[in-house]
Write a protein that holds these residues in place. Structure first.
Motif, PDB file in Angstrom:
ATOM      1  N   GLY A 759       0.784  -1.222   0.000  1.00 16.47           N
ATOM      2  CA  GLY A 759       0.000   0.000   0.000  1.00 16.47           C
ATOM      3  C   GLY A 759       0.818   1.276   0.000  1.00 16.47           C
ATOM      4  O   GLY A 759       2.032   1.275   0.200  1.00 16.47           O
ATOM      5  N   GLY A 760       0.118   2.378  -0.208  1.00 19.71           N
ATOM      6  CA  GLY A 760       0.747   3.695  -0.156  1.00 19.71           C
ATOM      7  C   GLY A 760       1.842   3.851  -1.189  1.00 19.71           C
ATOM      8  O   GLY A 760       1.682   3.516  -2.371  1.00 19.71           O
ATOM      9  N   ASP A 761       3.003   4.342  -0.719  1.00 24.27           N
ATOM     10  CA  ASP A 761       4.144   4.608  -1.599  1.00 24.27           C
ATOM     11  C   ASP A 761       5.151   3.465  -1.525  1.00 24.27           C
ATOM     12  O   ASP A 761       6.345   3.669  -1.271  1.00 24.27           O
ATOM     13  N   GLY A 762       4.661   2.267  -1.714  1.00 21.62           N
ATOM     14  CA  GLY A 762       5.527   1.106  -1.583  1.00 21.62           C
ATOM     15  C   GLY A 762       6.704   1.110  -2.523  1.00 21.62           C
ATOM     16  O   GLY A 762       7.758   0.534  -2.216  1.00 21.62           O
ATOM     17  N   THR A 799       4.343   3.718   3.657  1.00 16.58           N
ATOM     18  CA  THR A 799       3.834   2.394   3.250  1.00 16.58           C
ATOM     19  C   THR A 799       3.819   1.511   4.487  1.00 16.58           C
ATOM     20  O   THR A 799       4.043   1.999   5.606  1.00 16.58           O
ATOM     21  N   SER A 800       3.531   0.221   4.322  1.00 21.46           N
ATOM     22  CA  SER A 800       3.523  -0.721   5.441  1.00 21.46           C
ATOM     23  C   SER A 800       4.311  -1.963   5.071  1.00 21.46           C
ATOM     24  O   SER A 800       4.280  -2.412   3.915  1.00 21.46           O
ATOM     25  N   LEU A 801       5.027  -2.494   6.035  1.00 19.02           N
ATOM     26  CA  LEU A 801       5.638  -3.811   5.919  1.00 19.02           C
ATOM     27  C   LEU A 801       4.619  -4.816   6.437  1.00 19.02           C
ATOM     28  O   LEU A 801       4.229  -4.763   7.605  1.00 19.02           O
ATOM     29  N   VAL A 814       3.861  -3.175   9.967  1.00 16.96           N
ATOM     30  CA  VAL A 814       4.701  -2.111  10.527  1.00 16.96           C
ATOM     31  C   VAL A 814       4.504  -0.886   9.637  1.00 16.96           C
ATOM     32  O   VAL A 814       4.725  -0.951   8.412  1.00 16.96           O
ATOM     33  N   ALA A 815       4.089   0.245  10.210  1.00 15.23           N
ATOM     34  CA  ALA A 815       3.892   1.478   9.447  1.00 15.23           C
ATOM     35  C   ALA A 815       5.250   2.140   9.196  1.00 15.23           C
ATOM     36  O   ALA A 815       6.016   2.395  10.139  1.00 15.23           O
TER      37      ALA A 815
END
Length: 972
Positions: A759-762, A799-801, A814-815
């Motif tokens: 997600g996000g800016d991965g 992004t998130s791990l 993990v954010a």
């Protein structure tokens, strides 16, 4: 059947060699079906195990998170409904033929058997109320299979169906409050004695009765009576008297004579007598002091009786039964029972000096009833009941009665045995019993509703609950019962149930499985039919039946609307990949490799099914819907019986088998699962069924109407951090990597399937090291992944791990956040020469090399498809390679079928812009098929190098695991 259900010992023997199949809930023997050993197994409904609800069992999850041992609640009595409300004294037993007997108890139940007279103990029906209003039953007399008369305190009821149904009770007068004894003849003449010394006579088999007549001149309670036809009836009372008549049914009213035959008194107590007579006019009476008295001329106007003679039993004799022997009709055999579990036997009662032999039964309870009949040329037989509702049985050897061997006591009444239960993640549970009761819970089995009986006197065979809070049960008469919605959070009242006929032939429905999300319920029956409904929760659900197996189906499990798996009593498995279709297609029965009958199956997912056999072994398959499913060899689980199996998505399997012990495995998906045994504290009754959800929360039910909740070991994820920030980083640069540690803080193996940026800016971050994907962490085990910030554009990025595993909390995240900036060239100045200020020219944004591997798909026919998201124009090079997992034992690498099957070093260079799909094909389908047959899993490595025009080359590698031999696509 009831003996089988209440005794774990006898259940195991029945499971292996049940050849006498008759009524009372046992399977029929339809033509053409196999005659392999059968048993009424306990089948737990397994639907609903895929559901995951974060809050339903949070407290349970917390309990087991740090423990490798299960924890159990104390047993809670949830079902104590009639006819199983309490252990009940057997008040009388009478056999109308050499094989059919009826027993009655003091709470008004009747139990029936049609297989007495053999060398083993008979099978009895479950208790059933005789007739409303008759009350506590005191005695029963069955002169034939077509007539039985039973009495309560003030009324009599009759059966002409061998005890399966009873007439409305006939009151014998309001003043008569305590009827005591009854005896009938083949001619339909019946006599009842009461506690006032009065007799009532019927000459039409108990349909109508005479007024009371004082027969005992002392008006003492009549304690026993025996009528042998021809007008002869012999009664005894509580004061040592015989009350006899030779014209019962001949004259109205008959003449009665009272004679003192036992003058003994002990401690001021007079002798209380019981009596039994044979067709030879020989009668034996026994007293409360252990003596026997005999007359050989019961048909005389004034019979002569012997003096009281010790039988060798010093206990109180409570009942006696006599019969003429088949081997020698002139030989009279009598058996008397006492209040300490003993018997005395005589095979020459009519002799001048009868010989009595004392034989213990092994039952330590007071014996209260006995019935004996002529058996064979070498032995007669007797069945005995006790004060706690148990029965013991033995042939009586005529040549040596001392060698009589009594069976182990088993319960004819007892408290209710629960048969099956089902729970879903929301906390909704329902359990069913052998007498048609259902009891429900909305809080995971902590509190329960009052049992209801919406289906009449039937045995409920299984139940399955849906996430919606609606449950569906099936019975042994071809019906399905659907509940109203069960409220979650507590047992706030019992739901209402509606009944639908789903099996037109009224065949016993064996088990049921409903997909937790709804839309499908499938049941199976012993005729090999699958019964399907795609609207099971509707007001009028529609069911269809289709034959799928020539053998008796025993259980079914449906993890999704596109897969159901059934098992049968010959060790076969069947599956359907379109069970919700208008005309479902089922595979042919396929041997699993287990020669024993399979009694349960549980499929928590479409890639895991476990089957349970009669000997407590479990078989596993990870491709249940494949053309040729591969089942493991039967795996010992530490128990020798198997009844109920429940598995969950994290790889937990729990089984019970009519013992007090639970067997469980937390790594059912492993090549060699480990099985452990545990016994709930305070539970002393055989466990009959188990139902578990993904949290590891289980509800167990036992043969005594109790429920036990259990928190089983389950995996849990702990992360070294739940958020992380990276330092400000220049575009095109890469920050130092940060390490994140994953710990299995649970009590079961943690299977980590992947670690990825989500997600996000991965595309602005980079997974630089992955030591977790594809690992199996033991409790307290750890692994680590590393992430760096590699921005290609200016600004705040996040992004998130995501760690994907078999833990309930998956995916655990993990954010991640970071800020990127562009590099700036400082202006050049000359100190001595003033210049006109100019606006600095920004450094051109370098082309982005942050491509993304969007999807990798591997098809079994030999096609590898890679979908890439490319940010800019440039040059693209893709390399693929493949190898079997390291744990596989293979030949030399150069001879690996992996190397032969896939073309390595395939390269494609092109100018790329936007998303690009690249397809690389295997050389031949034949090679690919051979590869997948030889390796259950295959690791395909994809390396992508992208060099944007005028930019810096970037390389990323992704490994894909192909599982199984299915021809369908396997996707990562």
């Amino acid at each position: 059947m009831w003996r089988e259900l209440m005794s774990a010992v006898s259940a195991r023997s029945v499971r292996r060699s049940l050849s006498r199949v008759s009524a009372y809930g046992r399977w029929p023997a339809p033509g053409g079906l196999g005659q392999a050993a059968l048993r009424l197994s306990v089948v737990v409904a397994l639907a609903g195990l895929l559901a995951v609800a974060a809050g339903a069992y949070a407290s349970s999850s917390d309990v087991h998170a740090s423990s490798t041992q299960p924890s159990f609640s104390a047993p809670t009595l949830i079902d104590s409904q009639p006819p199983f409300s309490a252990v009940a004294e057997i008040a009388g037993i009478s056999c109308g033929t050499a094989s059919s007997c009826v027993a009655v108890d003091v709470v008004g139940n009747v139990e029936v058997t049609n297989d007495a007279g053999g060398t083993t103990a008979p099978m009895w029906s479950k208790p059933k109320q005789a007739a409303p209003g008759v009350g506590s039953l005191r005695a029963v007399s069955c002169p034939s299979a077509s007539l039985c008369v039973a009495i309560g305190p003030s009324a009599a009821t009759r059966s002409t169906t061998g005890g399966s149904s009873w007439s409305a009770p006939v009151s014998l007068g309001a003043e008569q409050d305590q009827l005591q004894a009854v005896s009938c003849t083949n001619a339909g003449v019946c006599v009842i004695g009461d506690q006032l010394g009065e007799m009532f006579v019927s000459t039409d088999g108990g349909q109508t009765w005479s007024s009371s007549q004082v027969a005992d001149s002392g008006k003492n309670p009549i304690t026993g009576i025996s009528c042998i036809g021809g007008g002869v009836c012999v009664g005894v009372d509580s004061a040592g008297n015989a009350v006899t008549s030779i014209d019962v049914g001949i004259h109205s009213p008959p003449q009665w004579t009272t004679t003192k035959i036992d003058p003994l008194q002990v401690g001021g107590s007079v002798a209380v007598l019981q009596v039994s007579c044979t067709a030879n006019h020989v009668c034996a009476a026994v007293d409360s002091f252990g003596n026997a008295l005999v007359t050989t001329n019961a048909n005389a106007a004034t019979p002569t009786w012997s003096a009281p003679a010790p039988t060798g039993d010093t206990a109180q004799l409570t009942a006696v039964s006599c019969t003429e022997s088949v081997a020698d009709p002139t030989l009279d055999v009598c058996v008397a029972v006492d209040n300490l579990g003993g018997t005395v036997i005589s095979t020459n009662v009519g002799a001048a000096t009868p010989i009595w032999t004392k034989v213990a039964t092994g039952d330590t309870n007071a014996l209260t009833a006995v019935e004996c009949l002529g058996g064979s040329s070498t032995s007669d037989w007797c069945v005995v009941g006790d004060q706690n509702g148990n029965e013991v049985y033995s042939p009586i050897p005529l040549s040596n009665p001392a060698t009589a061997t009594w069976s182990v006591p088993y319960s004819l009444t007892g408290t209710n045995s629960l048969k099956a239960d089902s729970c879903v993640a929301s906390g909704v549970c329902t359990a069913v019993d052998h007498s048609g009761h259902l009891v429900s819970s909305g809080d995971g089995g902590t509190t329960w509703s009052t049992p209801v009986e919406p289906d009449g006197d039937v045995t409920l065979e299984g139940v399955s609950c849906l996430d919606s809070g609606i449950c569906v049960a099936v019975d042994d008469n071809g019906n399905a019962l659907t509940s109203s919605q069960i409220a979650t959070g507590s047992a706030s009242g019992a739901p209402t149930w509606s009944k639908t006929k789903i099996e037109p032939t009224a065949t016993q429905v064996r088990g049921i499985s409903c997909v937790a999300s709804g839309g499908l319920c499938v049941a199976v029956d012993p005729l090999g039919n699958a019964l399907t409904s795609t609207n099971p929760t509707a007001a009028s659900p529609a069911w269809s039946a289709a034959p799928i197996d020539a053998a008796r189906l025993t259980a079914v499990s449906c993890p999704t609307v596109t897969l159901c798996v059934a098992v049968d009593q010959l060790g076969n498995a069947l599956y359907s990949t379109n069970p919700a279709a208008a005309s479902p297609v089922w595979s042919a029965p396929t041997p699993t490799g287990d020669s024993s009958a399979l009694f349960a199956v549980s499929c928590p997912t479409a890639t895991l099914c476990a089957a349970l056999d009669a000997d407590g072994n479990v078989l596993i398959t990870k491709d249940p819907g494949a053309s040729f499913p591969t089942w493991s060899a039967p795996q010992p689980t530490g128990t020798t019986t198997g009844d109920s199996l429940s598995c969950t998505a994290p790889g937990l399997c729990v089984l019970v088998g009519e013992t007090e012990t639970v067997s469980y495995s937390t790594d059912a998906e492993a090549a060699s699962p480990t099985w452990t045994q545990a016994t709930p504290a305070g539970t002393v009754n055989p466990l009959m069924a188990a139902s578990c959800v993904d949290t590891g929360h289980c509800v167990l039910v036992d043969s005594d109407g109790d429920a036990v909740t259990a928190s089983m070991p389950a995996p849990a994820v702990s992360l070294s951090a739940t958020s992380a920030s990276f330092p400000t980083t220049t575009i095109g640069a890469t920050s130092a990597a940060q390490t994140f540690t994953v710990t299995n803080s649970g009590g079961a193996p943690l299977d980590i399937s992947g670690a990825a940026l989500s997600g996000g800016d991965g595309d602005q971050f980079e997974l630089t090291a992955d030591g977790c994907s594809g690992t199996l962490l033991a409790p307290d085990g750890t692994c680590a992944v590393q992430v760096a910030f590699a921005p290609t554009a200016a600004g705040a990025e996040s992004t998130s791990l995501a760690i994907t595993s078999n833990a309930l909390s998956s995916p655990d995240q993990v954010a991640l956040s970071g800020t990127s900036v562009a590099s700036v060239t400082p202006p050049t100045t000359t100190p001595t020469t003033p210049t006109t200020p100019t606006t600095p020219t920004p450094t051109p944004k370098p082309p982005s090399n942050r491509f993304q591997i969007v999807k990798v798909k591997v098809r079994a026919k030999g096609t590898l498809t890679i979908k890439l998201k490319i940010p800019d124009r440039g040059r693209l090079v893709v390399t693929t390679s493949c190898k079997a997992p390291r744990h596989k034992k293979k030949a030399k690498r150069s001879k690996s079928p992996c190397a032969k099957a896939i073309t390595y070093g395939h390269r494609l260079s092109r100018s790329a812009s936007g998303a690009t799909t690249l397809t690389i094909k295997v050389k031949t389908e034949k090679a690919a098929a051979r590869l997948l047959r030889q390796h259950k899993t295959l690791n395909v490595k994809v390396t992508v190098m992208f060099t944007p025009t005028g930019g810096v080359r970037r390389t990323e590698t992704k490994t894909v695991t192909v599982k199984g031999t299915s021809r369908r696509a396997h996707r990562t």
